[in-house]
Scaffold this active site. Sequence first.
Site, PDB file in Angstrom:
ATOM      1  N   HIS A 305       0.859  -1.191   0.000  1.00  0.00           N
ATOM      2  CA  HIS A 305       0.000   0.000   0.000  1.00  0.00           C
ATOM      3  C   HIS A 305       0.893   1.237   0.000  1.00  0.00           C
ATOM      4  O   HIS A 305       1.944   1.258   0.632  1.00  0.00           O
ATOM      5  CB  HIS A 305      -0.902   0.012   1.240  1.00  0.00           C
ATOM      6  CG  HIS A 305      -2.078   0.902   1.083  1.00  0.00           C
ATOM      7  ND1 HIS A 305      -2.009   2.241   1.309  1.00  0.00           N
ATOM      8  CD2 HIS A 305      -3.341   0.639   0.677  1.00  0.00           C
ATOM      9  CE1 HIS A 305      -3.194   2.784   1.056  1.00  0.00           C
ATOM     10  NE2 HIS A 305      -4.019   1.838   0.675  1.00  0.00           N
ATOM     11  N   ASP A 362      -7.881  -5.377  -0.108  1.00  0.00           N
ATOM     12  CA  ASP A 362      -8.339  -6.223  -1.223  1.00  0.00           C
ATOM     13  C   ASP A 362      -7.972  -7.679  -1.047  1.00  0.00           C
ATOM     14  O   ASP A 362      -8.445  -8.539  -1.796  1.00  0.00           O
ATOM     15  CB  ASP A 362      -7.730  -5.707  -2.540  1.00  0.00           C
ATOM     16  CG  ASP A 362      -8.271  -4.333  -2.870  1.00  0.00           C
ATOM     17  OD1 ASP A 362      -7.483  -3.373  -2.940  1.00  0.00           O
ATOM     18  OD2 ASP A 362      -9.506  -4.219  -3.005  1.00  0.00           O
TER      19      ASP A 362
END
Length: 425
Positions: A305, A362
């Site tokens: 991320h 996700d």
Amino acid sequence: MADNKAILKAGDIEVELPILEGTAGHPVIDIRSLGANGYFTFDPGFMATGSCESSITFIDGAEGVLLHRGFPIDELARDSDYLEVCYMLLHGDAPSKEQYDEFKATITRHTMVHEQINMFFHGFRNDSHPMAMLCGTVGAMSSFYHSDLDVSQEDQRVRSAHRLIAKMPTLVAMCYKYSIGQPFVYPRNDLSYAGNFLNMMFSVPAEEYVISPAVERAMDRIFILHADHEQNASTSTVRLAGSSGANPYACIAAGVASLWGPAHGGANEACLNMLEEIGTVDRIPEFIARAKDKNDPFRLMGFGHRVYKNHDPRATVMRESCHEVLSELNLNDPLLDVAMELERIALSDPYFAEKKLFPNVDFYSGIVLKAIGIPTNMFTCIFALSRTVGWISHWHEMLSQPGQKIGRPRQLYTGSEQRKYQPLK
Ligand code: SDX
């Protein structure tokens, strides 16, 4: 307010730049005066650039903190519901019971789309990716609301926001139904937001669709966990499109387009495809090696991320949901075993710790969505449905701020110097 300054010395200039402090997070150096002093900043990918002032969402990437209007995401995911989160994102604070009830009634009464929207779908091949259909139909919505497109008027902005929050589930379900050749299902006002979406997705005229409370709760939690995330790529896209005065439906269509990318919202679909490609636990080392191989473009989908360098708090809640849904539905998905083992191996591998690569939102959402019965190619549509409230809340906040300007970044030019043009003979 600025109470200290940065001094920039460059060439023969020395410029004082105010340092602005927010409620939390990094202070920012206000560089707005830099252009007049002959310099631009350079930050491709906006790794260290604050694009706006916002009070909607706060992320602390080092500590794995995500707050919506100050409320921690794990508390909201466990004890709130999506419509309450929508209210606080859009209207600035948690609603009272009366405000919540009024908001829920308003959203419920805007869930139908104009009957002519159906015809847009029949222009698509039925093997079109659902995100292609969503992008097209959301943008087309602006052709049905001529009366509410003056973005300078707060009441028109709020009505558009309500319409979009209400209608996205209907449009997403229509994308799914069209792709599988089943008839569209109209919204039902007697169902919850998540329940209505599940009914529009899975009910058929031929038989009663029974909504599982566990699935309804998991769906609502997935909506909460994907609702907003500060200035991510798709939200920044919506802000930039909106800064020109473009109508809200066109701006949300731009957000849908940006979210579609596999590095962003497309990662949940890519992650499940990756887990299916890995297939069994014994093949995990092969994929870990590929992810570490500089010459291999393969990346572990659902890992890493831009902001979180400790853990994604949403992934933690999503993992819990994963276990709850699978056990409540009495499902045993071998992909969950692969996911859990992949997470365990990756997190014990120094490479991933060094690169600060942890499962993101996700990683587990795909498994939950699959358990609910959502096909993989619909995952990013679900993400777009949920993120619409974040997109439109940032759009509304930007247009509510005094002195709002069109976004217009500059560049470092490395092209040809001026030269004489020689017309073609
Ligand atoms: C979302 O911004 C948001 O808030 C987004 C989001 C939201 O809610 O809106 O949180 C939603 O988009 C989550 C992220 C979903 N994407 C994926 O899961 C795709 C896989 N992950 C990546 O492609 C990547 O991690 C990003 C795009 C998420 C972040 O990329 P960055 O911050 O630009 O980092 P980078 O590409 O510069 O990578 C840093 C290093 C690199 O190695 P070096 O060049 O330094 O040697 O880490 C490596 C990368 O090769 N790396 C990975 C990796 N992600 C980064 N290596 C293997 N697998 C990965 N997934």
